[in-house]
Design an enzyme around this catalytic site. Structure first.
Site, PDB file in Angstrom:
ATOM      1  N   LYS A 157      32.763  -2.648  -4.704  1.00 54.62           N
ATOM      2  CA  LYS A 157      31.582  -1.884  -4.331  1.00 54.62           C
ATOM      3  C   LYS A 157      31.072  -1.091  -5.533  1.00 54.62           C
ATOM      4  O   LYS A 157      31.532   0.033  -5.782  1.00 54.62           O
ATOM      5  CB  LYS A 157      31.920  -0.928  -3.177  1.00 54.62           C
ATOM      6  CG  LYS A 157      32.018  -1.653  -1.840  1.00 54.62           C
ATOM      7  CD  LYS A 157      32.403  -0.740  -0.704  1.00 54.62           C
ATOM      8  CE  LYS A 157      31.256   0.054  -0.144  1.00 54.62           C
ATOM      9  NZ  LYS A 157      30.370  -0.724   0.728  1.00 54.62           N
TER      10      LYS A 157
HETATM   11  N1  PMP Z   1      29.433  -6.340   2.364  1.00 50.69           N
HETATM   12  C1  PMP Z   1      28.812  -5.333   1.735  1.00 50.69           C
HETATM   13  C2  PMP Z   1      27.843  -5.637   0.654  1.00 50.69           C
HETATM   14  C3  PMP Z   1      29.081  -4.013   2.117  1.00 50.69           C
HETATM   15  O1  PMP Z   1      28.474  -2.997   1.505  1.00 50.69           O
HETATM   16  C4  PMP Z   1      30.001  -3.759   3.168  1.00 50.69           C
HETATM   17  C5  PMP Z   1      30.263  -2.355   3.617  1.00 50.69           C
HETATM   18  N2  PMP Z   1      31.307  -1.760   2.898  1.00 50.69           N
HETATM   19  C6  PMP Z   1      30.645  -4.855   3.778  1.00 50.69           C
HETATM   20  C7  PMP Z   1      30.328  -6.133   3.353  1.00 50.69           C
HETATM   21  C8  PMP Z   1      31.713  -4.645   4.813  1.00 50.69           C
HETATM   22  O2  PMP Z   1      32.881  -4.154   4.216  1.00 50.69           O
HETATM   23  P1  PMP Z   1      33.885  -3.196   4.996  1.00 50.69           P
HETATM   24  O3  PMP Z   1      34.268  -3.905   6.227  1.00 50.69           O
HETATM   25  O4  PMP Z   1      35.021  -2.990   4.077  1.00 50.69           O
HETATM   26  O5  PMP Z   1      33.143  -1.941   5.281  1.00 50.69           O
END
Ligand code: PMP
Length: 306
Positions: A157
């Protein structure tokens, strides 16, 4: 927006109003920051807050930092401890969202990653739904492509990469859709603007592999495990073609903010029957119970805020 009264900033807990960065800060100028989005859920019966999978979130955050040549004097355990301290500094009695960030904190111009200091920050906010129509979302295919892992690390991220997500989300919303499906450079389905994607075909749960430029989602990982262990489903990680989504029986998106969003229409075509399918409904129920610390079998995923 209901923000926390306290935050972690430059090594200590301070009032949120004092957690300010200068406009000349590198992370602000160049998007050289990495972050995570975590949730803590309120369990009404136990009258306690439980953070969902904090170790996994901090492990991914530190991996994102590693990819961006960042170093902070914390490991997963010390980040969890200071998170508990920040949560306890305020008196939350509801579901909240936590935003830890590691950013390049030096001031001045010069785009690079090396020879710059890094800081960790954290604030909390009250949080309910992220996608309004989370039981009947209408999606479109975005005309934007998902960032490629050879351009910006897609599995982590990175704050700057969220310009891509913002373009995707705004164009979808302005065109009247709830969210968008984003294709990668090879034309395969990657994910949504801030959510991973799943579809059901012939009773098998299918989701793109982590090598198709997706974020390594923690909800995705949880849902894969729950689909197998609680629903006895076969789960396959493989590339998904664009037209496959039109013939899927069910489709849903997963994310910390979004949780499990049922997708019932894509570009005006119904998905399956056109309403939430039984697998999606069951997974939503199982997941909601677990995140609220109501299923002792998964208590290792719930960290109690004492
Ligand atoms: N893809 C992106 C681009 C995101 O920003 C997120 C949110 N964090 C997710 C997928 C889902 O990830 P997570 O389940 O870890 O929140």
């Amino acid at each position: 927006m209901d923000l926390s009264k306290h935050a972690f900033f430059e090594g200590k807990i301070v009032p949120l109003s004092d957690a300010k960065i200068n406009i000349a800060t590198h992370g602000f100028l160049y998007g050289t920051a990495v972050f995570s989005g975590m949730r803590a859920y309120w369990n009404e019966e136990k009258k306690r807050l439980f953070v969902f999978r904090p170790f996994d979130h901090y492990h991914r955050l530190l991996n994102s930092a590693r990819m961006m040549s960042m170093e902070v004097p914390y490991d997963e355990e010390s980040l969890i401890q200071l998170t508990l301290d920040v949560l306890k500094a305020d008196d939350w009695k509801q579901d909240v969202y936590l935003r830890p960030t590691i950013y390049k904190s030096d001031m001045g111009i010069g785009v690079r990653l090396h020879d710059l200091k890094d800081e960790f920050s954290l604030f909390v906010m009250a949080f309910e739904k992220y996608v309004k129509n989370d039981s009947n979302a209408h999606l479109t295919f975005s005309s934007w492509r998902r960032i490629d892992d050879n351009a910006i690390p897609a599995r982590g991220k990175v704050a700057g990469a969220y310009a891509n997500s913002a373009l995707i989300k705004t164009d979808a919303n302005r065109a009247g859709f709830d969210e968008a499906i984003v294709l990668d450079q090879n034309g395969h389905v990657s994910e949504g603007s801030a959510m991973n994607i799943f579809m059901v075909r012939d009773g098998v749960l299918i989701t793109p592999p982590i090598t198709d430029n997706i974020l390594e989602g923690i909800t995705r990982r949880s849902i894969i495990e729950l689909a197998r262990s609680e629903l006895g489903l076969e789960v396959v990680e493989r590339s998904i073609d664009r037209t496959e989504v039109f013939i899927a029986e069910e489709m849903f998106m997963t994310g910390t903010a979004a949780q499990v969003v049922a997708v019932t229409k894509i570009d005006h075509r119904p998905v399956g029957t056109g309403s939430m399918g039984p697998i999606t409904a069951k997974l939503r129920e199982v997941f909601d119970n677990i995140v609220h610390a109501k299923n002792p079998k998964y208590k290792q995923w719930n960290l109690e805020v004492g």
